[in-house]
Motif scaffolding. Structure first.
Motif, PDB file in Angstrom:
ATOM      1  N   GLY A 118     -44.087  47.189  88.928  1.00  0.00           N
ATOM      2  CA  GLY A 118     -43.689  46.269  89.982  1.00  0.00           C
ATOM      3  C   GLY A 118     -42.190  46.158  90.119  1.00  0.00           C
ATOM      4  N   ASN A 135     -45.875  45.120  93.874  1.00  0.00           N
ATOM      5  CA  ASN A 135     -46.604  45.866  92.862  1.00  0.00           C
ATOM      6  C   ASN A 135     -46.041  47.277  92.736  1.00  0.00           C
ATOM      7  N   MET A 203     -48.394  41.647  87.202  1.00  0.00           N
ATOM      8  CA  MET A 203     -47.579  40.740  87.999  1.00  0.00           C
ATOM      9  C   MET A 203     -46.930  39.671  87.118  1.00  0.00           C
TER      10      MET A 203
END
Length: 223
Positions: A118, A135, A203
């Protein structure tokens, strides 16, 4: 030691499709990132119980640090409790002005090192600090919106983590004010990172990267 005597968080089972080392993030909704060893470019990341989740070190030379200050490029390596390198943060050199797109900051997050998962992208805005969490495919996933005045002289500073349309709040990154005397006489910076428990671990790793980028951009003192 400089990192103190905090106990390490026990390693949980690794879920499927989870990069090695990120299993720690699968069970924590809140992290304290203790950027408390700036003179040595070393950092601790703890969970809400005070257990050390990761230890991080910036790879940079003294010349780059002194000449470029908070705007410097860096590679920051994050290791787990067995010394395994699990996350690498890479920030290229860009000037600190934000008047044109070429000056906007960007951070790449790799987990494991060498594998991008990411990016943290600064967005241009005339007043507010704004960032996009992307991402590995460069798709926008989350937004980060800070206050119009970034100052931690007397209260916490919250950067809200929002949905991609900015209609709902999903978490926050907070610079935590610990009192005037402590702020005046130590380099210790305390950050809290709050995210949904079910957020993808990749994330969550990118959110850690966003915390470091925000610290460097807005709170690190320039030499």
């Amino acid at each position: 030691s400089e990192a103190g005597g905090a106990a390490w968080m026990p390693a949980p089972p690794r879920p499927s499709n989870c990069p090695p080392g990120l299993e720690y993030l699968s069970q924590v909704p809140f992290l304290f990132s203790l950027t408390g060893f700036e003179t040595n470019n070393k950092y601790e990341i703890k969970n809400s119980l005070g257990q050390r989740v990761y230890f991080a070190a910036e790879e940079n030379d003294c010349c780059t640090r002194n000449c470029c200050g908070p705007s410097r490029p860096f590679t920051l390596t994050i290791i787990d409790n067995v010394g395994q390198e699990v996350i690498t943060l890479q920030r290229p050199l860009r000037c600190s002005a934000c008047c044109c797109p070429c000056c906007l900051q960007e951070l790449e997050v790799q987990a494991p090192p060498g594998t991008p998962v990411g990016y943290v992208i600064q967005n241009w805005h005339p007043i507010l600090p704004k960032f996009t969490i992307q991402n590995e495919e460069r798709m926008d996933m989350l937004k980060i919106v800070g206050p119009c005045v970034v100052c931690s002289c007397c209260s916490d500073v919250d950067f809200e983590v929002k949905s991609n349309d900015e209609m709902s709040v999903a978490g926050k990154i907070s610079k935590q004010w610990t009192g005037f005397l402590r702020e005046a006489f130590t380099d210790a910076d305390h950050f809290g990172i709050q995210f949904p428990m079910d957020l993808d671990v990749k994330m969550k790793a990118v959110m850690i990267g966003a915390c470091f980028l925000i610290d460097f951009m807005y709170f690190e003192k320039s030499n």
